[in-house]
Design an enzyme around this catalytic site. Structure first.
Site, PDB file in Angstrom:
ATOM      1  N   THR A 162       0.764  -1.244  -0.091  1.00  0.00           N
ATOM      2  CA  THR A 162       0.002   0.027   0.027  1.00  0.00           C
ATOM      3  C   THR A 162       0.933   1.249  -0.137  1.00  0.00           C
ATOM      4  O   THR A 162       2.145   1.266   0.498  1.00  0.00           O
ATOM      5  CB  THR A 162      -1.003   0.011   1.257  1.00  0.00           C
ATOM      6  OG1 THR A 162      -2.121  -0.799   1.297  1.00  0.00           O
ATOM      7  CG2 THR A 162      -1.727   1.245   1.629  1.00  0.00           C
ATOM      8  N   GLY A 192     -10.625  -3.497   2.055  1.00  0.00           N
ATOM      9  CA  GLY A 192      -9.713  -3.474   3.159  1.00  0.00           C
ATOM     10  C   GLY A 192     -10.022  -2.302   3.842  1.00  0.00           C
ATOM     11  O   GLY A 192     -10.837  -1.747   3.923  1.00  0.00           O
ATOM     12  N   ASP A 193      -8.860  -2.392   4.648  1.00  0.00           N
ATOM     13  CA  ASP A 193      -8.804  -1.080   5.685  1.00  0.00           C
ATOM     14  C   ASP A 193      -8.723   0.418   5.059  1.00  0.00           C
ATOM     15  O   ASP A 193      -9.212   1.517   5.475  1.00  0.00           O
ATOM     16  CB  ASP A 193      -7.741  -1.196   6.422  1.00  0.00           C
ATOM     17  CG  ASP A 193      -6.265  -1.293   6.223  1.00  0.00           C
ATOM     18  OD1 ASP A 193      -6.293  -2.124   4.935  1.00  0.00           O
ATOM     19  OD2 ASP A 193      -5.416  -0.958   6.821  1.00  0.00           O
ATOM     20  N   GLY A 213      -0.956  -2.795   5.919  1.00  0.00           N
ATOM     21  CA  GLY A 213      -0.693  -4.348   6.493  1.00  0.00           C
ATOM     22  C   GLY A 213      -1.860  -5.221   6.155  1.00  0.00           C
ATOM     23  O   GLY A 213      -2.454  -4.959   5.149  1.00  0.00           O
ATOM     24  N   GLY A 215      -5.223  -5.714   6.169  1.00  0.00           N
ATOM     25  CA  GLY A 215      -6.181  -4.737   6.568  1.00  0.00           C
ATOM     26  C   GLY A 215      -7.177  -5.245   7.350  1.00  0.00           C
ATOM     27  O   GLY A 215      -7.926  -4.433   8.147  1.00  0.00           O
TER      28      GLY A 215
HETATM   29  N1  ASP Z   1      -3.818  -2.559   3.957  1.00  0.00           N
HETATM   30  C1  ASP Z   1      -3.986  -3.021   2.788  1.00  0.00           C
HETATM   31  C2  ASP Z   1      -5.184  -3.902   2.635  1.00  0.00           C
HETATM   32  O1  ASP Z   1      -5.478  -4.779   3.458  1.00  0.00           O
HETATM   33  C3  ASP Z   1      -2.788  -3.648   1.943  1.00  0.00           C
HETATM   34  C4  ASP Z   1      -1.524  -3.287   2.518  1.00  0.00           C
HETATM   35  O2  ASP Z   1      -1.209  -2.276   3.241  1.00  0.00           O
HETATM   36  O3  ASP Z   1      -0.650  -3.586   2.127  1.00  0.00           O
HETATM   37  O4  ASP Z   1      -5.823  -3.716   1.619  1.00  0.00           O
END
Ligand code: ASP
Length: 298
Positions: A162, A192-193, A213, A215
Site C-alpha cells: 500500500t 480492506g482497511d 498491512g 487490512g
Molecule cells: N492494508 C492493505 C489492505 O489490506 C494492504 C497493505 O497495506 O499492504 O488492503
C-alpha cells in the site's frame, strides 16, 4: 498561534522482504520526501501535500497501489483509497474501484464534490467518468503488478502492499492519504482497511495516521483512529502507534503505520520484516529506509 513547524512521513507498504532489492524505491521515496518538504516550506497545505505524494506513489508503478496494482483472484484490478483532512475531519474514499488511474484523486473528489464519504464499485466508476478522472483502457498493459513476489507469506495468509502519506503543515493542519490495490490473492469485492476512515486512514486535531498491512486486522482494531485517540488521551505518538501495532500482532496480523502529531513528532512502527518509508521535518530530518537501518520514530 501555530508553532510554524512541519513534518511528513510516507510509506510504500509494510510487505517488504529482506531478500528483495529496494534500490529503486529508496531513492524514489527520498525524492518524494524532498518534494514534500519543499512544498511544505513554501506554505502548501497538509491535504495538498498528502494527496500529491500519494499520487506520485500511485503513478510510479513501484508500489502496490495505483499503477503498481496487482489483480484479484478473478484477474480484475479493484483499488481502494481514502483521505482525511484533520482540520475539518472531512473524509473521502473509494472502494473496489476499477478503471481509474489515481484512486486517491477520486477519493478527494468524493470528499469535495459529493455529500458522501465513500463511493464503491460501479457508482464510483460513473462518478469518476463524470469528474473526468483519467481512465484505463487496457488494465493488463497499464498495471505493473509491482509487488509480485514481494511477500512470501504462506498461502492463505494475507500478503500486501500500500502507499500512504501523513502531513502536519506550517499552519498546524494535519492530513492523511492512503491508497492500495489491497492484499494479494484477494477475493473479488474484498475491501480492506485502506478506504475506511478510522481503520486505514485517519486525521483529526491530534494526529494524522496511515496504515499498511493485513487490512482485516486494521479494521478490527480501528487502527488509525485508535492511534490518534491514544494521543488525545496523553500517549506520545510513538507509544500510541506501537500499542496499536502490538494489538494487531496479538490478534495475529502484521503491518505498520505512519503517524504525525501536532508537534511534528513522527512514528513509523511495523511488526513485519520491513516497511518502505520516508520522512521530512522542518528541523532538518529527512531520509528513507525499508528495514531497521532507519528510524521508526523522530
Ligand atoms: N492494508 C492493505 C489492505 O489490506 C494492504 C497493505 O497495506 O499492504 O488492503
Amino acid at each position: 498561534m501555530s508553532m510554524r513547524r512541519f513534518a511528513m512521513a510516507l510509506h510504500g507498504g509494510a510487505g517488504a522482504r529482506r531478500n528483495r532489492d529496494y534500490s529503486r524505491e529508496v531513492p524514489h521515496m527520498l525524492e518524494l520526501a524532498e518534494r514534500a518538504r519543499n512544498r511544505l516550506a513554501g506554505g502548501a497545505s497538509a491535504l495538498d501535500v498528502a494527496v500529491e505524494t500519494a499520487m506520485a506513489l500511485e503513478d510510479s508503478g513501484l508500489y502496490v497501489a495505483g499503477r503498481g496494482a496487482s489483480p484479484n483472484l478473478a484477474g480484475d484490478y479493484e483499488l481502494d483509497a481514502s483521505l482525511m483532512d484533520g482540520s475539518s475531519q472531512a473524509a473521502g474514499a473509494v472502494a473496489a474501484l476499477k478503471g481509474v488511474r489515481n484512486p486517491i484523486l477520486a477519493a478527494r473528489r468524493v470528499m469535495e464534490a459529493t455529500p458522501h464519504v465513500m463511493l464503491a464499485g460501479e457508482g464510483a466508476e460513473a462518478f469518476c467518468r463524470e469528474q473526468d478522472l483519467a481512465g484505463i483502457e487496457d488494465p493488463d498493459a497499464w498495471f505493473t503488478r509491482a509487488g509480485q513476489g514481494e511477500d512470501n507469506h504462506p498461502p492463505g495468509t494475507l500478503a500486501h502492499g500500500t502507499v500512504g502519506c501523513v502531513v502536519l503543515d506550517l499552519n498546524g493542519r494535519m492530513a492523511s492519504a492512503t491508497s492500495t490495490a489491497g492484499v494479494f490473492g484477494k477475493m473479488p469485492g474484498r475491501v480492506g482497511d485502506t478506504p475506511i476512515p478510522a481503520a486505514g486512514t485517519w486525521a483529526d486535531s491530534h494526529a494524522a495516521v496511515s496504515g499498511t498491512g493485513q487490512g482485516e486486522y486494521f479494521i478490527r482494531t480501528a487502527a488509525c483512529a485508535q492511534t490518534s485517540w491514544r494521543v488525545a488521551a496523553g500517549a506520545t505518538v510513538a507509544q500510541a502507534a506501537q500499542a496499536v501495532i502490538d494489538e494487531i500482532g496479538r490478534l495475529g496480523g502484521d503491518g505498520g503505520l505512519i503517524a504525525v502529531d501536532r508537534q511534528g513528532r513522527i512514528a513509523m512502527p511495523y511488526n513485519s520484516q520491513g516497511m518502505k518509508r520516508a520522512w521530512a521535518t522542518s528541523d532538518g530530518h529527512i531520509g528513507s529506509a525499508v528495514f531497521d537501518e532507519g528510524p521508526t520514530q523522530l
